[in-house]
Design a protein around this motif. Structure first.
Motif, PDB file in Angstrom:
ATOM      1  N   GLU A 103      -1.549   4.878   1.044  1.00  0.00           N
ATOM      2  CA  GLU A 103      -1.091   5.052  -0.340  1.00  0.00           C
ATOM      3  C   GLU A 103       0.390   5.407  -0.344  1.00  0.00           C
ATOM      4  OE1 GLU A 103      -1.607   8.173  -4.063  1.00  0.00           O
ATOM      5  OE2 GLU A 103      -3.383   7.706  -2.836  1.00  0.00           O
ATOM      6  N   GLN A 104       1.154   4.706  -1.188  1.00  0.00           N
ATOM      7  CA  GLN A 104       2.575   4.999  -1.382  1.00  0.00           C
ATOM      8  C   GLN A 104       2.826   5.186  -2.876  1.00  0.00           C
ATOM      9  OE1 GLN A 104       5.306   2.313   0.442  1.00  0.00           O
ATOM     10  NE2 GLN A 104       7.117   3.431  -0.241  1.00  0.00           N
ATOM     11  N   PRO A 105       3.101   6.428  -3.302  1.00  0.00           N
ATOM     12  CA  PRO A 105       3.325   6.681  -4.725  1.00  0.00           C
ATOM     13  C   PRO A 105       4.572   5.976  -5.239  1.00  0.00           C
ATOM     14  CG  PRO A 105       2.903   8.722  -3.515  1.00  0.00           C
ATOM     15  CD  PRO A 105       3.139   7.658  -2.502  1.00  0.00           C
ATOM     16  N   ALA A 132       1.237   3.818  -8.008  1.00  0.00           N
ATOM     17  CA  ALA A 132       1.261   3.774  -6.540  1.00  0.00           C
ATOM     18  C   ALA A 132       0.844   2.398  -6.048  1.00  0.00           C
ATOM     19  CB  ALA A 132       0.340   4.836  -5.963  1.00  0.00           C
ATOM     20  N   THR A 133       1.131   2.168  -4.767  1.00  0.00           N
ATOM     21  CA  THR A 133       0.658   0.969  -4.078  1.00  0.00           C
ATOM     22  C   THR A 133      -0.365   1.398  -3.045  1.00  0.00           C
ATOM     23  OG1 THR A 133       2.759  -0.199  -4.365  1.00  0.00           O
ATOM     24  CG2 THR A 133       1.301  -0.970  -2.603  1.00  0.00           C
ATOM     25  N   HIS A 134      -1.525   0.751  -3.041  1.00  0.00           N
ATOM     26  CA  HIS A 134      -2.600   1.077  -2.105  1.00  0.00           C
ATOM     27  C   HIS A 134      -2.883  -0.126  -1.210  1.00  0.00           C
ATOM     28  CE1 HIS A 134      -3.292   4.091  -5.287  1.00  0.00           C
ATOM     29  NE2 HIS A 134      -3.807   4.835  -4.316  1.00  0.00           N
ATOM     30  N   HIS A 135      -3.142   0.170   0.046  1.00  0.00           N
ATOM     31  CA  HIS A 135      -3.493  -0.870   1.012  1.00  0.00           C
ATOM     32  C   HIS A 135      -4.735  -0.424   1.774  1.00  0.00           C
ATOM     33  CE1 HIS A 135      -3.045  -2.517   5.258  1.00  0.00           C
ATOM     34  NE2 HIS A 135      -3.371  -3.553   4.527  1.00  0.00           N
ATOM     35  N   ARG A 160     -15.487 -12.400  18.018  1.00  0.00           N
ATOM     36  CA  ARG A 160     -14.988 -11.248  18.755  1.00  0.00           C
ATOM     37  C   ARG A 160     -14.212 -10.259  17.891  1.00  0.00           C
ATOM     38  NH1 ARG A 160     -14.468 -11.938  24.123  1.00  0.00           N
ATOM     39  NH2 ARG A 160     -14.091  -9.697  24.082  1.00  0.00           N
ATOM     40  N   ARG A 161     -13.498 -10.752  16.871  1.00  0.00           N
ATOM     41  CA  ARG A 161     -12.725  -9.836  16.031  1.00  0.00           C
ATOM     42  C   ARG A 161     -12.480 -10.455  14.656  1.00  0.00           C
ATOM     43  NH1 ARG A 161      -7.857  -6.067  18.297  1.00  0.00           N
ATOM     44  NH2 ARG A 161      -7.957  -4.500  16.647  1.00  0.00           N
ATOM     45  N   VAL A 162     -12.700  -9.648  13.613  1.00  0.00           N
ATOM     46  CA  VAL A 162     -12.465 -10.083  12.239  1.00  0.00           C
ATOM     47  C   VAL A 162     -11.919  -8.897  11.446  1.00  0.00           C
ATOM     48  CG1 VAL A 162     -14.193 -11.930  12.171  1.00  0.00           C
ATOM     49  CG2 VAL A 162     -14.884  -9.577  11.686  1.00  0.00           C
ATOM     50  N   GLY A 163     -11.224  -9.206  10.362  1.00  0.00           N
ATOM     51  CA  GLY A 163     -10.674  -8.144   9.533  1.00  0.00           C
ATOM     52  C   GLY A 163     -10.438  -8.637   8.123  1.00  0.00           C
ATOM     53  N   CYS A 164     -10.165  -7.696   7.213  1.00  0.00           N
ATOM     54  CA  CYS A 164      -9.890  -8.044   5.827  1.00  0.00           C
ATOM     55  C   CYS A 164      -8.904  -7.034   5.253  1.00  0.00           C
ATOM     56  CB  CYS A 164     -11.176  -8.059   4.997  1.00  0.00           C
ATOM     57  SG  CYS A 164     -10.972  -8.810   3.348  1.00  0.00           S
ATOM     58  N   ASN A 165      -7.970  -7.514   4.436  1.00  0.00           N
ATOM     59  CA  ASN A 165      -6.942  -6.682   3.817  1.00  0.00           C
ATOM     60  C   ASN A 165      -7.016  -6.750   2.298  1.00  0.00           C
ATOM     61  OD1 ASN A 165      -4.892  -5.775   6.071  1.00  0.00           O
ATOM     62  ND2 ASN A 165      -5.381  -7.908   6.528  1.00  0.00           N
ATOM     63  N   TRP A 166      -6.752  -5.604   1.679  1.00  0.00           N
ATOM     64  CA  TRP A 166      -6.556  -5.544   0.242  1.00  0.00           C
ATOM     65  C   TRP A 166      -5.274  -4.748  -0.011  1.00  0.00           C
ATOM     66  CZ3 TRP A 166     -11.151  -4.861   2.677  1.00  0.00           C
ATOM     67  CH2 TRP A 166     -12.255  -5.634   2.265  1.00  0.00           C
ATOM     68  N   LYS A 167      -4.386  -5.276  -0.844  1.00  0.00           N
ATOM     69  CA  LYS A 167      -3.172  -4.560  -1.218  1.00  0.00           C
ATOM     70  C   LYS A 167      -2.975  -4.699  -2.719  1.00  0.00           C
ATOM     71  CE  LYS A 167       1.728  -3.964  -0.142  1.00  0.00           C
ATOM     72  NZ  LYS A 167       2.885  -4.437   0.667  1.00  0.00           N
ATOM     73  N   ILE A 168      -2.971  -3.564  -3.412  1.00  0.00           N
ATOM     74  CA  ILE A 168      -2.906  -3.559  -4.867  1.00  0.00           C
ATOM     75  C   ILE A 168      -1.766  -2.644  -5.327  1.00  0.00           C
ATOM     76  CG2 ILE A 168      -4.147  -3.096  -7.012  1.00  0.00           C
ATOM     77  CD1 ILE A 168      -5.328  -5.380  -5.393  1.00  0.00           C
ATOM     78  N   GLU A 169      -0.919  -3.166  -6.174  1.00  0.00           N
ATOM     79  CA  GLU A 169       0.174  -2.386  -6.740  1.00  0.00           C
ATOM     80  C   GLU A 169      -0.162  -2.002  -8.177  1.00  0.00           C
ATOM     81  OE1 GLU A 169       3.784  -4.568  -6.411  1.00  0.00           O
ATOM     82  OE2 GLU A 169       3.716  -4.680  -4.211  1.00  0.00           O
ATOM     83  N   PRO A 228      -7.201   1.859  -7.247  1.00  0.00           N
ATOM     84  CA  PRO A 228      -7.333   1.992  -8.705  1.00  0.00           C
ATOM     85  C   PRO A 228      -6.584   0.940  -9.504  1.00  0.00           C
ATOM     86  CG  PRO A 228      -5.985   3.764  -7.767  1.00  0.00           C
ATOM     87  CD  PRO A 228      -6.629   3.066  -6.621  1.00  0.00           C
ATOM     88  N   GLY A 229      -5.517   0.380  -8.947  1.00  0.00           N
ATOM     89  CA  GLY A 229      -4.762  -0.632  -9.672  1.00  0.00           C
ATOM     90  C   GLY A 229      -5.528  -1.921  -9.887  1.00  0.00           C
ATOM     91  N   ILE A 230      -6.627  -2.088  -9.171  1.00  0.00           N
ATOM     92  CA  ILE A 230      -7.368  -3.347  -9.266  1.00  0.00           C
ATOM     93  C   ILE A 230      -8.029  -3.503 -10.634  1.00  0.00           C
ATOM     94  CG2 ILE A 230      -9.664  -2.620  -8.441  1.00  0.00           C
ATOM     95  CD1 ILE A 230      -9.576  -5.082  -6.580  1.00  0.00           C
ATOM     96  N   THR A 231      -8.386  -2.383 -11.268  1.00  0.00           N
ATOM     97  CA  THR A 231      -9.015  -2.441 -12.593  1.00  0.00           C
ATOM     98  C   THR A 231      -7.986  -2.694 -13.680  1.00  0.00           C
ATOM     99  OG1 THR A 231      -8.839  -0.036 -12.857  1.00  0.00           O
ATOM    100  CG2 THR A 231     -10.863  -0.901 -11.860  1.00  0.00           C
ATOM    101  N   GLU A 232      -6.691  -2.569 -13.340  1.00  0.00           N
ATOM    102  CA  GLU A 232      -5.631  -2.773 -14.320  1.00  0.00           C
ATOM    103  C   GLU A 232      -5.193  -4.236 -14.397  1.00  0.00           C
ATOM    104  OE1 GLU A 232      -2.473  -0.184 -13.222  1.00  0.00           O
ATOM    105  OE2 GLU A 232      -3.712   1.635 -13.234  1.00  0.00           O
ATOM    106  N   ILE A 233      -5.683  -5.059 -13.471  1.00  0.00           N
ATOM    107  CA  ILE A 233      -5.306  -6.478 -13.486  1.00  0.00           C
ATOM    108  C   ILE A 233      -5.971  -7.154 -14.681  1.00  0.00           C
ATOM    109  CG2 ILE A 233      -5.385  -8.640 -12.195  1.00  0.00           C
ATOM    110  CD1 ILE A 233      -5.488  -7.012  -9.628  1.00  0.00           C
ATOM    111  N   GLU A 234      -5.161  -7.731 -15.552  1.00  0.00           N
ATOM    112  CA  GLU A 234      -5.687  -8.292 -16.799  1.00  0.00           C
ATOM    113  C   GLU A 234      -6.233  -9.701 -16.620  1.00  0.00           C
ATOM    114  OE1 GLU A 234      -2.629  -7.998 -19.706  1.00  0.00           O
ATOM    115  OE2 GLU A 234      -2.642  -5.790 -19.742  1.00  0.00           O
ATOM    116  N   ASP A 235      -5.611 -10.487 -15.783  1.00  0.00           N
ATOM    117  CA  ASP A 235      -6.063 -11.861 -15.590  1.00  0.00           C
ATOM    118  C   ASP A 235      -7.370 -11.863 -14.780  1.00  0.00           C
ATOM    119  OD1 ASP A 235      -6.383 -14.473 -14.162  1.00  0.00           O
ATOM    120  OD2 ASP A 235      -4.534 -14.955 -15.246  1.00  0.00           O
ATOM    121  N   PRO A 236      -8.466 -12.391 -15.345  1.00  0.00           N
ATOM    122  CA  PRO A 236      -9.763 -12.371 -14.652  1.00  0.00           C
ATOM    123  C   PRO A 236      -9.735 -13.087 -13.297  1.00  0.00           C
ATOM    124  CG  PRO A 236     -10.055 -12.928 -16.960  1.00  0.00           C
ATOM    125  CD  PRO A 236      -8.583 -12.969 -16.695  1.00  0.00           C
TER     126      PRO A 236
END
Length: 312
Positions: free
Chosen positions: A281-283, A113-116, A100-109, A73-81
């Motif tokens: 999620e870490q509140p 809370a902080t979500h990963h 053979r192996r791929v991955g992707c991470n998102w971490k938003i504060e 949810p914090g991603i919509t709060e980012i003001e800079d486009p």
């Protein structure tokens, strides 16, 4: 003399024909792909079947924006486009072999809370000509199931492997190229192991009721705390109707000087590909506890969407 000369010429021509015939009967090396199995070709024993999937999708592009808005949810709060666009794109996980192996991470504060979020795709290949890629993938999946402290359901592909204590995914890390490095921001297993010992791992207890007593009395600051185990029906468990086999794990980690954070992990296997969705999620406040049902619902919904992409 002419007859002898002709005989010598004929003998040389015959010898050259034999040599040239031997040179042109090559084995055709180089026609085989990197995933080819020993024992194939002219072997009297038929080679095991290759897996259904020979490539992997690009994980950062497999999660749509609506899903990211809901899970982070914090991603919509980012003001800079520009910063927001970069946040939507995610960060590719380090890997040595993207086939053979791929991955992707998102971490938003955010303020609350902080979500990963982690999405990981692993394509398993068996280098044993008598073992199919699917069978080897079932062994790797069974290892992940044991790590979560769960057992394979009766009749599942991983049941016999789970009972036999077969090789887990750690034995496949080297040949899979990426190993655990493909999981990038994934937390170390030490935290989970400590959580299991203390009874903070969902669905576990240390037998002395210590944590339950603390929950009943409240936290160190006197504020009431939530139970460490998910409500009935939301415990770590095998899942149905997701890939060939799947499970969900739910871990709540606590620390005296920090807020609790919950990690929900959904793992499923489809043929020779294993997909992992890890949602954390870490509140911001120590007294807040992430909701099991809400997090599990979001993680399963994303896993269902990814499974649908593989089925197409």
């Amino acid at each position: 003399m002419q007859r002898k000369a002709k005989a010598r010429v004929s003998g040389v021509a015959a010898l050259l024909a034999v040599v040239l015939t031997g040179c042109t009967g090559g084995s055709g090396l180089g026609d085989e792909s990197d995933d080819s199995k020993p024992g194939g070709g002219g072997s009297s024993t038929a080679a095991a079947q290759p897996g259904k999937y020979r490539t992997l999708p690009e994980p950062c592009g497999e999660v749509d924006r609506d899903t990211l808005d809901a899970m982070l949810p914090g991603i919509t709060e980012i003001e800079d486009p520009e910063q927001q666009e970069k946040a939507y794109e995610g960060t590719p996980a380090a890997t040595y072999d993207t086939d053979r192996r791929v991955g992707c991470n998102w971490k938003i504060e955010s303020a609350d809370a902080t979500h990963h979020l982690l999405v990981d795709f692993e394509r398993v290949v068996s280098y044993d000509g008598t073992v199919s890629d699917d069978a080897r993938a079932a062994e790797v999946y069974a290892g992940k199931l044991r790590e979560a402290g769960l057992q394979a359901p009766r009749g599942s592909s991983s049941e016999s492997t789970d009972e036999g204590g077969g090789e887990d995914e750690s034995g496949d890390a080297g040949e899979d190229g990426g190993g655990d490095k493909a999981q990038g921001g994934k937390k170390g297993k030490a935290d989970d192991d400590n959580g299991r010992k203390k009874g903070t791992k969902s669905g576990t207890a240390d037998g002395d009721g210590g944590d339950d007593a603390d929950d009943a009395k409240g936290g160190a600051d006197g504020a009431p705390t939530e139970p460490t185990t998910p409500p009935p029906g939301l415990e770590p468990r095998a899942l149905t109707d997701l890939g060939d086999e799947a499970f969900l794990d739910d871990a709540l980690t606590t620390a005296a000087s920090a807020s609790r954070h919950r990690t929900v992990t959904v793992v499923f296997r489809t043929s020779n590909v294993i997909v992992t969705v890890e949602y954390d999620e870490q509140p911001g406040r120590r007294t807040d506890v992430p909701d099991s049902k809400e997090m599990q619902d979001k993680a399963q919904e994303l896993a269902d969407s990814l499974a649908g992409e593989f089925d197409e």
